[in-house]
Scaffold this active site. Sequence first.
Site, PDB file in Angstrom:
ATOM      1  N   ARG A  31      18.986  11.190  -7.825  1.00 45.52           N
ATOM      2  CA  ARG A  31      17.560  11.485  -7.958  1.00 45.52           C
ATOM      3  C   ARG A  31      16.770  10.190  -7.780  1.00 45.52           C
ATOM      4  O   ARG A  31      17.117   9.144  -8.318  1.00 45.52           O
ATOM      5  CB  ARG A  31      17.245  12.104  -9.321  1.00 45.52           C
ATOM      6  CG  ARG A  31      17.642  13.567  -9.445  1.00 45.52           C
ATOM      7  CD  ARG A  31      16.757  14.444  -8.565  1.00 45.52           C
ATOM      8  NE  ARG A  31      17.012  15.869  -8.712  1.00 45.52           N
ATOM      9  CZ  ARG A  31      17.849  16.579  -7.974  1.00 45.52           C
ATOM     10  NH1 ARG A  31      18.558  15.963  -7.032  1.00 45.52           N
ATOM     11  NH2 ARG A  31      17.977  17.873  -8.159  1.00 45.52           N
ATOM     12  N   GLU A  54       9.390  11.727  -3.487  1.00 44.49           N
ATOM     13  CA  GLU A  54       9.632  12.408  -2.212  1.00 44.49           C
ATOM     14  C   GLU A  54       8.783  13.684  -2.093  1.00 44.49           C
ATOM     15  O   GLU A  54       8.485  14.332  -3.093  1.00 44.49           O
ATOM     16  CB  GLU A  54      11.120  12.725  -2.044  1.00 44.49           C
ATOM     17  CG  GLU A  54      11.740  13.602  -3.096  1.00 44.49           C
ATOM     18  CD  GLU A  54      13.256  13.743  -2.908  1.00 44.49           C
ATOM     19  OE1 GLU A  54      13.697  14.889  -2.800  1.00 44.49           O
ATOM     20  OE2 GLU A  54      13.984  12.720  -2.873  1.00 44.49           O
ATOM     21  N   HIS A  65      16.947  13.430   1.930  1.00 43.66           N
ATOM     22  CA  HIS A  65      17.511  14.295   0.893  1.00 43.66           C
ATOM     23  C   HIS A  65      18.319  15.444   1.518  1.00 43.66           C
ATOM     24  O   HIS A  65      17.999  16.629   1.367  1.00 43.66           O
ATOM     25  CB  HIS A  65      16.413  14.860  -0.014  1.00 43.66           C
ATOM     26  CG  HIS A  65      16.944  15.276  -1.366  1.00 43.66           C
ATOM     27  ND1 HIS A  65      16.166  15.301  -2.501  1.00 43.66           N
ATOM     28  CD2 HIS A  65      18.179  15.686  -1.763  1.00 43.66           C
ATOM     29  CE1 HIS A  65      16.897  15.722  -3.537  1.00 43.66           C
ATOM     30  NE2 HIS A  65      18.125  15.955  -3.100  1.00 43.66           N
TER      31      HIS A  65
END
Length: 332
Positions: free
Chosen positions: A247, A276, A294
Amino acid sequence: MPSQMSALLIGEITHARKEWKDCGSIANLKEYPLGSREDFILKCRNGDFNGVYVIYRSNDSNKITGNFNEELIDELPESLKFICHNGAGYDNINVAACSRRGISVANTPIAVNDATADVALFLILAALRRIAPPFQAVRQGKWRGGPNFQLGHDPRNKVLGILGMGGIGQAVAARAKAFGMKIQYHNRRPLPLREENGAKYVNFEELLKTSDVLSLNLSLNPSTKHIISKPQFDIMKDGVIVINTARGPLIDEAALVEALNVGKVWSAGLDVYEDEPSIHPGLMENENVVLLPHIGTATFETQRDMELLVLENLKEAIQSNRLKTQVPEQKQ
């Protein structure tokens, strides 16, 4: 247990649609594929979801409802007892608020381990070789990037420090070991010896001081936000490599940019970011950082496995009043 059991899908199911429909034999299926947080809360208040016993929270449902924070959880129907979340990370669910409401939460560990570990190893190798400049240069007709081409490093005999030795961390360790890396790790507690597979347990400070490559594979919660910031960078080896596939907010990105700019961090490999999809300009501008958007679990096989695991949890909830992969906080 309510007489008319209902299951609510928020968002979409892409790879296990048939299996979701098959759950109609044990529950009344409802869907909320599109909408907004305001509309969802209004429907809760109007009783549209009364009788819902379990929620399937899809991978992209946060775009629809926003975080399952205390405000939203307080609006959920009284009948709700289970939330089955599609994702290994569940920092967008307030588990403590769920527990106070008597709602059990499941996530999808195990299903994500291999794909995420593959991406972590990709980033480790790419960062070791500082792959971004020559990768871009060859498409621009500049062989190896021209006169500024730099040599990289071999993984063999480098010390890989894994922060968070859960399923993903162990999968990263197994892959890195095949490349000749020496594995050490830090967890809240050491693994049983049979699960260490030759890795060495060290305390947090030693992990930071002695690792050549640091891989973050731990969950995000209030105690781990910015677990890597300027004080931690300051005690790392000069020229350390930092990898994050967990994360984004685990790392203070401004501190990472500073550490990269002064050469404390030699390179970094990132699949996740603090805010993000926005990425810190200092990371975008630094050619020694390998950036991915991601995509750690972005394979057909893993996405289907995740959806199927959510459905296994959903069926366990309806048929046995329990969860297969309940989040750790509620099992302690």
